[in-house]
Motif scaffolding. Sequence first.
Motif, PDB file in Angstrom:
ATOM      1  N   CYS A  98      13.241 -11.783  -7.118  1.00  0.00           N
ATOM      2  CA  CYS A  98      12.982 -12.929  -7.950  1.00  0.00           C
ATOM      3  C   CYS A  98      13.341 -12.426  -9.441  1.00  0.00           C
ATOM      4  CB  CYS A  98      11.712 -13.409  -7.684  1.00  0.00           C
ATOM      5  SG  CYS A  98      11.595 -14.922  -8.775  1.00  0.00           S
ATOM      6  N   SER A 103       6.078 -17.478 -15.057  1.00  0.00           N
ATOM      7  CA  SER A 103       4.619 -16.996 -14.613  1.00  0.00           C
ATOM      8  C   SER A 103       4.381 -17.470 -13.336  1.00  0.00           C
ATOM      9  CB  SER A 103       3.300 -16.926 -15.320  1.00  0.00           C
ATOM     10  OG  SER A 103       3.727 -16.053 -16.713  1.00  0.00           O
ATOM     11  N   LEU A 104       3.638 -16.575 -12.397  1.00  0.00           N
ATOM     12  CA  LEU A 104       3.089 -17.200 -11.044  1.00  0.00           C
ATOM     13  C   LEU A 104       1.574 -17.546 -11.533  1.00  0.00           C
ATOM     14  CD1 LEU A 104       4.370 -14.771  -8.567  1.00  0.00           C
ATOM     15  CD2 LEU A 104       5.181 -16.833  -8.750  1.00  0.00           C
ATOM     16  N   CYS A 110       7.500 -13.923 -12.089  1.00  0.00           N
ATOM     17  CA  CYS A 110       8.215 -13.782 -10.703  1.00  0.00           C
ATOM     18  C   CYS A 110       8.930 -12.435 -10.532  1.00  0.00           C
ATOM     19  CB  CYS A 110       9.073 -14.895 -10.308  1.00  0.00           C
ATOM     20  SG  CYS A 110       9.385 -14.932  -8.762  1.00  0.00           S
ATOM     21  N   ILE A 203       5.602 -15.380  -3.988  1.00  0.00           N
ATOM     22  CA  ILE A 203       6.328 -16.236  -4.853  1.00  0.00           C
ATOM     23  C   ILE A 203       6.040 -17.770  -4.515  1.00  0.00           C
ATOM     24  CG2 ILE A 203       8.689 -16.858  -5.602  1.00  0.00           C
ATOM     25  CD1 ILE A 203       9.471 -14.059  -4.876  1.00  0.00           C
ATOM     26  N   SER A 205       3.636 -19.378  -3.666  1.00  0.00           N
ATOM     27  CA  SER A 205       2.142 -20.015  -3.955  1.00  0.00           C
ATOM     28  C   SER A 205       2.522 -21.096  -5.240  1.00  0.00           C
ATOM     29  CB  SER A 205       1.379 -18.804  -4.560  1.00  0.00           C
ATOM     30  OG  SER A 205       1.708 -18.068  -5.769  1.00  0.00           O
ATOM     31  N   ASN A 206       3.595 -20.830  -5.884  1.00  0.00           N
ATOM     32  CA  ASN A 206       3.888 -21.659  -6.940  1.00  0.00           C
ATOM     33  C   ASN A 206       5.030 -22.823  -6.376  1.00  0.00           C
ATOM     34  OD1 ASN A 206       5.121 -23.097  -9.197  1.00  0.00           O
ATOM     35  ND2 ASN A 206       4.656 -21.062 -10.634  1.00  0.00           N
ATOM     36  N   ARG A 216      14.026 -21.043 -10.864  1.00  0.00           N
ATOM     37  CA  ARG A 216      12.913 -21.960 -11.242  1.00  0.00           C
ATOM     38  C   ARG A 216      13.559 -23.413 -11.487  1.00  0.00           C
ATOM     39  NH1 ARG A 216       6.819 -21.200 -13.052  1.00  0.00           N
ATOM     40  NH2 ARG A 216       6.345 -23.325 -13.441  1.00  0.00           N
TER      41      ARG A 216
END
Length: 224
Positions: A98, A103-104, A110, A203, A205-206, A216
């Motif tokens: 990534c 931010s995660l 990431c 990754i 989780s977002n 993103r």
Amino acid sequence: MRSHLITFAAMTLAVSGTAMGQENPSGQITAVEKFVSYYSVAYSQGQDRIPRTPSPLTVDLARKDLALETIRPQSALTGNAFLAEDGTIVKLVGAQGCLSTQSLASNISCARFSIIGLSGALGVAIQGAEDAFPCHVFAKSNTPSPIKFAECFFEKRNGEVVSLSGYLVLAGTAFAARDGAGKPLIADNASFEAAAKQARSGIWSNTLFTHPYGERYRNNPINP
């Protein structure tokens, strides 16, 4: 585990810019630390200084003529490349780290998460394996440093042999690498990516992160 392998904790400091590229309490930084810092700090800022393969690859891990060579890892450089003991950069062909600097949920970017993920995976891969593992090299380059574009393998504690890139993708610390048409270079890794996404691992989780390549996107109907 070899003392020269930069540990998970050290990599956490390295990508935050507090351990490598500066003097440490024990004295001057080493040449290896400078080399690692050059790549890992840039990567944590969203810039991958390791080039892609010089030509498109056809990756088939089921082929019977895989020419495996033993590689001893020294330190993670990016989310999908590491420095070997002989000074060669090894870039995994089946995983894409990534590159997003956003931010995660854990307040780590990431990109940094991806580097730390590879560092931890290297530590797991060399346990009980004399600090080395086999890799098949699909292509080579000498720019800007000697680079091997490869896939590496290791044996888990339960005896299962897995690819290093597949391990990263399933853990949610990297994406399945794809060609220009969006086809995964290693078919199994697409399945691993789907499993990691479903489990919201790493990754994933977002929910605002989506393929391709760790970019993103806003969670709206306009984006694919």
